[in-house]
Structures are given as C-alpha cells and as structure tokens.
Write a protein that holds these residues in place. Sequence first.
Motif, PDB file in Angstrom:
ATOM      1  N   GLY A   1       0.622  -1.101   0.165  1.00  0.00           N
ATOM      2  CA  GLY A   1      -0.238  -0.183  -0.139  1.00  0.00           C
ATOM      3  C   GLY A   1       0.893   1.371   0.091  1.00  0.00           C
ATOM      4  O   GLY A   1       2.244   1.169   0.127  1.00  0.00           O
ATOM      5  N   GLU A   2       0.107   2.341  -0.090  1.00  0.00           N
ATOM      6  CA  GLU A   2       0.982   3.638  -0.467  1.00  0.00           C
ATOM      7  C   GLU A   2       1.223   4.135   1.176  1.00  0.00           C
ATOM      8  O   GLU A   2       0.240   4.331   1.887  1.00  0.00           O
ATOM      9  N   ALA A   3       2.380   4.569   1.227  1.00  0.00           N
ATOM     10  CA  ALA A   3       2.947   4.908   2.669  1.00  0.00           C
ATOM     11  C   ALA A   3       2.295   6.371   2.943  1.00  0.00           C
ATOM     12  O   ALA A   3       2.209   7.087   1.979  1.00  0.00           O
ATOM     13  N   PRO A   4       1.977   6.492   4.046  1.00  0.00           N
ATOM     14  CA  PRO A   4       1.473   8.059   4.373  1.00  0.00           C
ATOM     15  C   PRO A   4       2.638   9.139   3.919  1.00  0.00           C
ATOM     16  O   PRO A   4       3.814   9.010   4.068  1.00  0.00           O
ATOM     17  N   LYS A   5       2.211  10.244   3.560  1.00  0.00           N
ATOM     18  CA  LYS A   5       2.895  11.399   3.213  1.00  0.00           C
ATOM     19  C   LYS A   5       2.667  12.715   3.999  1.00  0.00           C
ATOM     20  O   LYS A   5       1.642  12.931   4.621  1.00  0.00           O
ATOM     21  N   LEU A   6       3.691  13.681   3.999  1.00  0.00           N
ATOM     22  CA  LEU A   6       3.551  14.933   4.567  1.00  0.00           C
ATOM     23  C   LEU A   6       2.398  15.398   3.947  1.00  0.00           C
ATOM     24  O   LEU A   6       2.556  15.695   2.376  1.00  0.00           O
ATOM     25  N   ALA A   7       1.635  16.332   4.678  1.00  0.00           N
ATOM     26  CA  ALA A   7       0.927  17.408   3.658  1.00  0.00           C
ATOM     27  C   ALA A   7       1.627  18.279   3.057  1.00  0.00           C
ATOM     28  O   ALA A   7       2.842  18.715   3.558  1.00  0.00           O
ATOM     29  N   PRO A   8       0.965  18.929   2.092  1.00  0.00           N
ATOM     30  CA  PRO A   8       1.796  20.123   1.294  1.00  0.00           C
ATOM     31  C   PRO A   8       1.849  21.293   2.346  1.00  0.00           C
ATOM     32  O   PRO A   8       1.415  21.569   3.401  1.00  0.00           O
ATOM     33  N   ILE A   9       3.169  22.232   1.983  1.00  0.00           N
ATOM     34  CA  ILE A   9       3.573  23.190   2.561  1.00  0.00           C
ATOM     35  C   ILE A   9       2.339  24.468   2.799  1.00  0.00           C
ATOM     36  O   ILE A   9       1.949  24.542   1.613  1.00  0.00           O
ATOM     37  N   GLY A  10       2.104  24.784   3.644  1.00  0.00           N
ATOM     38  CA  GLY A  10       1.059  25.696   3.856  1.00  0.00           C
ATOM     39  C   GLY A  10       1.487  27.189   4.100  1.00  0.00           C
ATOM     40  O   GLY A  10       2.776  27.282   4.084  1.00  0.00           O
ATOM     41  N   GLU A  11       0.566  28.047   4.514  1.00  0.00           N
ATOM     42  CA  GLU A  11       0.991  29.490   4.970  1.00  0.00           C
ATOM     43  C   GLU A  11       1.992  29.224   6.170  1.00  0.00           C
ATOM     44  O   GLU A  11       1.620  28.692   7.337  1.00  0.00           O
ATOM     45  N   GLY A  12       3.208  29.968   6.225  1.00  0.00           N
ATOM     46  CA  GLY A  12       4.174  29.980   7.362  1.00  0.00           C
ATOM     47  C   GLY A  12       3.743  30.814   8.446  1.00  0.00           C
ATOM     48  O   GLY A  12       3.023  31.776   8.302  1.00  0.00           O
ATOM     49  N   VAL A  13       4.454  30.873   9.394  1.00  0.00           N
ATOM     50  CA  VAL A  13       4.301  31.803  10.857  1.00  0.00           C
ATOM     51  C   VAL A  13       5.557  32.629  10.672  1.00  0.00           C
ATOM     52  O   VAL A  13       6.733  31.964  10.534  1.00  0.00           O
ATOM     53  N   THR A  14       5.494  33.876  11.047  1.00  0.00           N
ATOM     54  CA  THR A  14       6.508  34.915  11.178  1.00  0.00           C
ATOM     55  C   THR A  14       6.386  35.896  12.133  1.00  0.00           C
ATOM     56  O   THR A  14       5.044  36.521  12.421  1.00  0.00           O
ATOM     57  N   HIS A  15       7.151  36.248  12.846  1.00  0.00           N
ATOM     58  CA  HIS A  15       7.109  37.382  13.809  1.00  0.00           C
ATOM     59  C   HIS A  15       8.215  38.545  13.535  1.00  0.00           C
ATOM     60  O   HIS A  15       8.088  39.680  14.209  1.00  0.00           O
ATOM     61  N   LEU A  16       8.426  38.430  12.362  1.00  0.00           N
ATOM     62  CA  LEU A  16       9.343  39.500  11.797  1.00  0.00           C
ATOM     63  C   LEU A  16       8.891  40.433  10.813  1.00  0.00           C
ATOM     64  O   LEU A  16       9.644  41.349  10.376  1.00  0.00           O
ATOM     65  N   GLY A  17       7.744  40.434  10.701  1.00  0.00           N
ATOM     66  CA  GLY A  17       7.218  41.439   9.572  1.00  0.00           C
ATOM     67  C   GLY A  17       7.462  41.043   8.062  1.00  0.00           C
ATOM     68  O   GLY A  17       8.030  39.928   7.878  1.00  0.00           O
ATOM     69  N   ALA A  18       6.824  41.806   7.316  1.00  0.00           N
ATOM     70  CA  ALA A  18       6.696  41.526   6.011  1.00  0.00           C
ATOM     71  C   ALA A  18       8.213  41.727   5.256  1.00  0.00           C
ATOM     72  O   ALA A  18       9.069  42.592   5.442  1.00  0.00           O
ATOM     73  N   LYS A  19       8.678  40.793   4.137  1.00  0.00           N
ATOM     74  CA  LYS A  19       9.962  41.104   3.570  1.00  0.00           C
ATOM     75  C   LYS A  19       9.687  42.134   2.711  1.00  0.00           C
ATOM     76  O   LYS A  19       8.699  41.992   1.826  1.00  0.00           O
ATOM     77  N   ALA A  20      10.734  43.018   2.464  1.00  0.00           N
ATOM     78  CA  ALA A  20      10.562  44.015   1.344  1.00  0.00           C
ATOM     79  C   ALA A  20      11.355  43.271   0.102  1.00  0.00           C
ATOM     80  O   ALA A  20      11.983  42.232  -0.081  1.00  0.00           O
ATOM     81  N   ASP A  21      10.345  43.526  -1.081  1.00  0.00           N
ATOM     82  CA  ASP A  21      10.660  43.231  -2.354  1.00  0.00           C
ATOM     83  C   ASP A  21      11.925  43.750  -2.926  1.00  0.00           C
ATOM     84  O   ASP A  21      11.987  44.209  -3.954  1.00  0.00           O
TER      85      ASP A  21
END
Length: 515
Positions: free
Chosen positions: A415-435
């Motif tokens: 049978g198919e082995a369990p897999k990790l869920a896809p990457i979702g929205e992450g967590v940060t306390h650092l504020g938005a990254k400038a582009d």
Amino acid sequence: MLSYARLLEANNAIQTLGDDTYWLCVTRTVQESKLFPVPSYMLLSYLCCFYRYPELLRKVEAKMSAEEIGDRARAMGGKFGNLPGWGLPTFYLLGREMLINFGMLAPEDAAEDVAYVMDFWRRFKLAQQREDGHLNAREFGQRVQLLPERRVQRFHADLHACAVGDRLHKAAQAFLATVSQYGFLVSCESRVSLNNNGPYNLGDGRELIVREFTDLAEGDYPWLDGIAGDIPYNNLTVTMEATGCHFYLMDDWGSFESRPEFTADKLTGVGLYTSDVLSEGFVPVGMGSADELADTFEELTEKVRVATVALWKRVAGWSRDQMMDAGALVYFSMAKDFAHIAGVYDVNDWMTIDPRADRFRPLLNDEFGRDFLGELVGLVDLPSQRISDYAMMQHNNNPVRYISQIPYSTLGHEGEAPKLAPIGEGVTHLGAKADRYTTTAGVLPLAEYNARAAAFVPRQMAPDYRFLCDTTVKYRSDDPAVQAMYRDEQQGSRLAGKGAGLSRADIEALRGAGQ
C-alpha cells in the motif's frame, strides 16, 4: 519507488553523516550566545527542515537537477559550500530524529522522503566536488579542493601581494575582521554566513584558501531590509595566499586549522570577487591594482561597520520569538540558494516557520533547548540512538547510532505510505519582507530575479564545456573547446588569452610580472 538499492544508499548516507557530525560536534569549538536562544532555535530549524525540505527540493528539481546545481556551484559563491552541503541532509535528519524521540514518528515513516533527500544530497555533492572526487571533507581527510585548475590558476595569478605593515595588508585584515563580525550577527550568532575551501598548493611553502561571505546585503533576510542597503554585494569571495603554514584541516563546517597558526603575518597575497546565480563566474571587485583593492576594502569595511551598528540596534529590540524565528530561518534556509539558482524562490517557502514545527515552540525554552540539543548531538544518549550492546560507535565506542536508519522491513509494506501534507502558509514574527534583492545584476524585485535565474545559463555550462573536467584537460589540452573554456575563465585576468597548458610556475611568473 523505494528499492532495496536506494534504501542501502540512504542508510549509508545516514551513517556517514552521523559519524561526520559527531566528530564535528566534539572537536570544533562552540560559542554560547548571551543574546540569541541558539540551541532552541536550532531545534526549531531542524523541525522545519524535516517538514519542508522534501517538497522544496522536488520543487527545485522540477526546474534543475541536483547534479546541474552542483556543477554550477563550483563557479560561484553563495550558500553552496561545504557547510550548506553538510547542513542540508543533516538538519533534515536531526528533525526526523527529534520526532522519533517525541513518539510522533517511526523510523520507517516518510522513508521515500528520507531516501530522496539523501539522494539529492549525494548527487549535488558528487557533482560539486567532482574535481577532487570526494563526497565531502570527511571522505577527503578533512580537505575540500572543489575548484577546477583553471579557476585556481586565475585566483593564483591575480593575487595582489601584501605584507605586514603595508596599506593593502592592513585594509584586508580590517575588512576580514569587520565582515566576519557582521556575518556572525547577520546569521544570529552562528557561522552560517562564512565558509572556506582549500587548501590549494601554490608552491614554495604557500597555500591558497578561498573564503566565502554570504547574505551581506539586502536580500533574503527580512532583518537586513533598511539596514544593509548601502552594502553593494550580497556575496564576497576573498582569496588568500598564506606563506609559512599548512592547512591540515578544512572540514565540513568550513572551519580550518593550520600548523603553525594562520596569523596575520602569514597573509602574503589577497584577492576579492563577487558572484551569484546571475553572474558568469567570479567577478573581480577592485582588482585593478593593489591600491584600488585597498580602497575597496576600506570602503566596504566602513559600510559593513555602519550596517553592524544598525543591526545591533534592531536586534536589541527583538522579542524572544523574533530571535527564535530569525535564528531558525538562518539554519533552515541554508539550502535556499538551491531555489534561487532554479528560479523558484518563494518567501513563504524559505522565510517563514512551518506551523507543524511551530507547535513545538512552547516546549523549546532555554533549558530544554540546551539539554535536549546536548543529548542529541553531543552525548548521543536519546532512546532512539541506543542500539545493540555489542555495537561500538565510531569515535566513542558506545553502543549508539547518531541517526536512526530506515528499517529494511519497510520494503515489505504494502500500500501507499503516508505522506507529509503540502507546505501551507508559514508563521513569522519578523514582519513583511521588502521586495528588494541585491544581485550582480542590480537590486531586483523577486519576480524578476526568479525569471532571470530561470533563464540564465552560464557560458561554461554550455554543452561544449560542461563536462570538460581537469582529467579531460590533462589529456586534451590542445582541444579547441578546452582552450576556449580556459580563455573564457581568463577574461579580465592577468592570464587573459593564455588558454590551457600553463604550469604553476608559469602562473607564478605571470603574477610576478603583473605586480
């Protein structure tokens, strides 16, 4: 599909990485931070690596293979050296080991992912170090000679001589001290921004080492936005000629040791370059003359000094969560330049904490972080690390294994082995990254940076040149393609137009004529 052969290779990788890491941890110096919760953020980073690396590396390989990245990495700075090469698989495996000890993972779980990450690492490293023929520094007796002859020749020929007391020597030493301190702070009081490779024998008791400084300017790290805007280069490579000492150790952390000690008076030649995933190899910086190079070092030293002061002020106001995030991201994102070179870099992928790792944050206080990390990487006495009483671990003879292997009985599961869920929205306390991303093509927004990287093929990666190795050159130095490749490497150098076939003595004579 996980086969017996792949599983054998994966477990071999797990074992050799564990043996190497134990040796590194018990023989290298460790500096405790009074500011950052280093052990705790390291543990958080390991969990992020376990949850994200398989998906992120597959995303990279959808555009560029690990082997091609390894080939390109020989021609640039950035986070591709021996330290990131060790950290990529090791941090992932340590995250897995944590979860096994927490009772949240069995050794057979995610076996396909584990085998894939080990395979990616092996293919990358074998390609990157194809000239010295080794997988890592450990396999080479603690030495890393990954550069091809043509690149070492160029670095050798273009070194500017210096001596104790002269302006260039003072300027180079001041820059090295200042940028090292800055990089230590940028990387949250770790050594992640610094790497060394070598040594390369220059003859007459002289050796060349190549030192890389990475992530110096506004780029991936949000905490450098508004701090490092005046630093014009994100990556800098310093080539150093050392006279009268031998570098007998250059390990997988990028650390070195020499006999006698590499003190300031041993530095007799220096060069400076920048590079990244958009450059045609190493681009000279201030290399027109010794005076120009001294000017450049002095100007960069002042810019780095100003940025260091500003960064100290920013970091001093951080909360523990911000310090945890920044430190964990420095470690976890040690592999981020793989995404840059493939043109698939995403801020959420590399500059946020995975929520599955973040749920352990309340556990990772200073006491737990210190004690658990010590047991995991130093004492090696966690339950998962115990094996048969008859066994004797390399280096300490205890019945332990640093990192748990994948059970071979995994192959019998149906049978198919369990897999990790896809990457979702992450967590940060650092504020938005400038582009804003500092590159050799200027300061770019991320979308343009990715597009340029995805489309860029360095000249020496063209089909006619990519597989021309030093062994090819030895037997076919007159081949027109070999000569063309060497002349391409020599552009802007004292070697310009010389082509292949020069000896080390020839290079030294040309260097002397150009001083």
